[in-house]
Write an enzyme that holds these catalytic residues in place. Structure first.
Site, PDB file in Angstrom:
ATOM      1  N   ALA A  82      41.016  42.974  43.129  1.00 31.70           N
ATOM      2  CA  ALA A  82      41.230  44.013  44.134  1.00 31.70           C
ATOM      3  C   ALA A  82      41.296  43.430  45.537  1.00 31.70           C
ATOM      4  CB  ALA A  82      40.101  45.039  44.059  1.00 31.70           C
ATOM      5  N   SER A 109      46.415  44.677  40.543  1.00 33.23           N
ATOM      6  CA  SER A 109      45.297  45.591  40.322  1.00 33.23           C
ATOM      7  C   SER A 109      45.625  47.013  40.761  1.00 33.23           C
ATOM      8  CB  SER A 109      44.070  45.090  41.099  1.00 33.23           C
ATOM      9  OG  SER A 109      43.022  46.037  41.065  1.00 33.23           O
ATOM     10  N   GLN A 130      47.608  46.277  36.164  1.00 27.13           N
ATOM     11  CA  GLN A 130      46.272  46.569  35.621  1.00 27.13           C
ATOM     12  C   GLN A 130      45.919  48.017  35.918  1.00 27.13           C
ATOM     13  OE1 GLN A 130      43.417  46.984  37.885  1.00 27.13           O
ATOM     14  NE2 GLN A 130      42.074  47.527  36.179  1.00 27.13           N
ATOM     15  N   TYR A 132      43.191  51.277  35.601  1.00 17.90           N
ATOM     16  CA  TYR A 132      41.935  51.959  35.312  1.00 17.90           C
ATOM     17  C   TYR A 132      42.266  53.399  34.930  1.00 17.90           C
ATOM     18  CZ  TYR A 132      39.069  48.267  37.446  1.00 17.90           C
ATOM     19  OH  TYR A 132      38.447  47.077  37.738  1.00 17.90           O
ATOM     20  N   THR A 158      41.784  47.968  31.734  1.00 22.05           N
ATOM     21  CA  THR A 158      40.437  47.399  31.806  1.00 22.05           C
ATOM     22  C   THR A 158      39.456  48.304  31.078  1.00 22.05           C
ATOM     23  OG1 THR A 158      40.875  46.211  33.862  1.00 22.05           O
ATOM     24  CG2 THR A 158      38.577  46.733  33.366  1.00 22.05           C
ATOM     25  N   LYS A 231      41.836  44.699  28.402  1.00 18.76           N
ATOM     26  CA  LYS A 231      41.107  43.600  29.040  1.00 18.76           C
ATOM     27  C   LYS A 231      39.624  43.962  29.095  1.00 18.76           C
ATOM     28  CE  LYS A 231      40.927  41.055  33.428  1.00 18.76           C
ATOM     29  NZ  LYS A 231      39.579  41.461  33.878  1.00 18.76           N
ATOM     30  N   HIS A 255      34.823  40.383  32.823  1.00 12.76           N
ATOM     31  CA  HIS A 255      35.002  40.817  34.215  1.00 12.76           C
ATOM     32  C   HIS A 255      34.458  39.762  35.185  1.00 12.76           C
ATOM     33  CE1 HIS A 255      36.335  44.775  35.945  1.00 12.76           C
ATOM     34  NE2 HIS A 255      35.944  44.173  37.051  1.00 12.76           N
ATOM     35  N   ARG A 290      38.784  26.763  35.764  1.00 14.00           N
ATOM     36  CA  ARG A 290      38.933  26.047  37.027  1.00 14.00           C
ATOM     37  C   ARG A 290      39.699  24.742  36.879  1.00 14.00           C
ATOM     38  NH1 ARG A 290      37.135  30.311  37.922  1.00 14.00           N
ATOM     39  NH2 ARG A 290      35.487  30.963  39.380  1.00 14.00           N
TER      40      ARG A 290
END
Length: 357
Positions: A82, A109, A130, A132, A158, A231, A255, A290
């Site tokens: 976000a 997002s 994505q 919600y 999500t 997700k 998350h 990473r």
């Protein structure tokens, strides 16, 4: 300008914390509760050891992957996060420009700080959206239709944030969204109802009132021709329920350790989910990635691709669009090096035997 000593994603993280307002840094980097899961996302990758093969045939190398009928140059996608304008004035527009330059797919997002249409107009790379679930189905469907009309290629639903996690670092820092930064894709939709502690627990009595169920996912899959991925799935027992609902892909995610603390690291949860899926749909993974070696390990354990979230915000804050492009290029290069040095220069040869048991 990107600092000259920035040669790995961890360097972007170091510079991020030195430059960014502490309250914003607490939001971007903050973990749920005591941060056990967030730390273990990284530690779990470090616990896995690679076992190279000698004098392998390294001709015809490729990190290319086909996913939902499209060629993915590298098995790396930008995960949804976000409010990119928290760390850079151009926000998601800078991020998608970098994604396009590096041939990286980006997941936008619901809570982006730039409209999904503006981001799509800037993109020359495939975009996922994505989603919600909203309290009312018509509002969820309105977001879906906007994504479809703007040319998004998939929906990512999500599952693991029915309520917000206990974000103590944010609370201690007193984080609040600054003026000019908001979830602009939700403009015009009614706000979520505020909890009323006079009637008891605001979580159980208010926040869970409109919590989605598998029925809602089944409904959503029937409303769109776009592939729907879920997700935030960690438990293999949830895999048949997701497949029965009609999902086209599963993203193993916790998350980033930002919702429920002490759940497993995603790379530890991945093999059981892959086994339950049994090849029915692609499985992706995020959380703690990473290094290029992390990507090799994830592919070897059955992931089709990985998603990277927090490091993108680190790079955006430190170097803007060039920083994000540089960070993604670092990951791509490290992946190629790790593949070459393990003697596996095609993704399909990255199997569990590349890991030492």
């Amino acid at each position: 300008m990107i600092p000259p000593d920035t040669v790995a994603l961890c360097d972007y993280e170091r510079h991020f914390h030195a430059r960014v307002d502490p309250a914003i840094a607490a939001y971007v980097a903050g973990a749920a509760a005591d941060g056990h899961t967030q730390r273990d996302n990284r530690a779990a990758f470090a616990r896995l050891r690679l076992l190279p093969r000698a004098l392998a045939d390294l001709s015809a190398p490729s990190a290319r992957k086909m996913l939902f009928g499209e060629a993915l140059a590298y098995p790396i996608l930008i995960a949804p996060s976000a409010y990119h304008r928290l760390v850079h004035p151009e926000g998601e527009l800078a991020t998608v420009h970098a994604a396009s330059l590096t041939r990286t797919w980006m997941t936008v997002s619901t809570q982006a700080s730039v409209t999904l249409e503006e981001i799509a107009r800037r993109a020359t790379t495939p975009l996922w959206f994505q989603l919600y679930f909203q309290p009312r189905r018509e509002h969820t469907l309105a977001l879906v239709r906007r994504a479809e009309q703007a040319g998004y290629r998939a929906l990512v639903v999500t599952l693991d944030a029915t309520v917000s996690g206990v974000r103590n670092a944010e609370q201690r820092a007193g984080f609040r969204l600054p003026a000019g930064v908001s979830a602009v894709n939700l403009d015009g939709l009614p706000p979520l109802p505020a909890g009323d502690t006079r009637r008891g627990s605001p979580v159980f009595r208010d926040m869970l009132r409109d919590a989605p169920t598998w029925r809602d996912l089944d409904w959503l899959c029937g409303q769109t021709r776009l592939p729907v991925l879920v997700k935030g799935l960690l438990h293999p027992a949830d895999v048949p329920l997701a497949l029965d609902a009609g999902v086209a892909g599963i993203i193993v995610s916790n998350h980033g350790g930002r919702t429920l603390d002490t759940v497993p690291a995603t790379i530890d949860a991945l093999p059981a989910v892959v086994q339950a899926v049994a090849g029915a749909v692609p499985v992706l993974v995020d959380g703690g990635i990473r290094r290029g070696t992390d990507i090799v390990k994830a592919i070897a354990l059955g992931a089709s691709a990985v998603m990277v979230g927090q490091p993108i915000l680190h790079a955006l804050a430190v170097g803007g669009m060039p920083g994000v492009a540089h960070a993604l290029t670092l990951l791509q290069t490290e992946l190629e090096i790790a593949m070459a040095l393990t003697g596996r220069v095609r993704l399909e040869t990255l199997e569990p035997d590349v890991l030492m048991r």
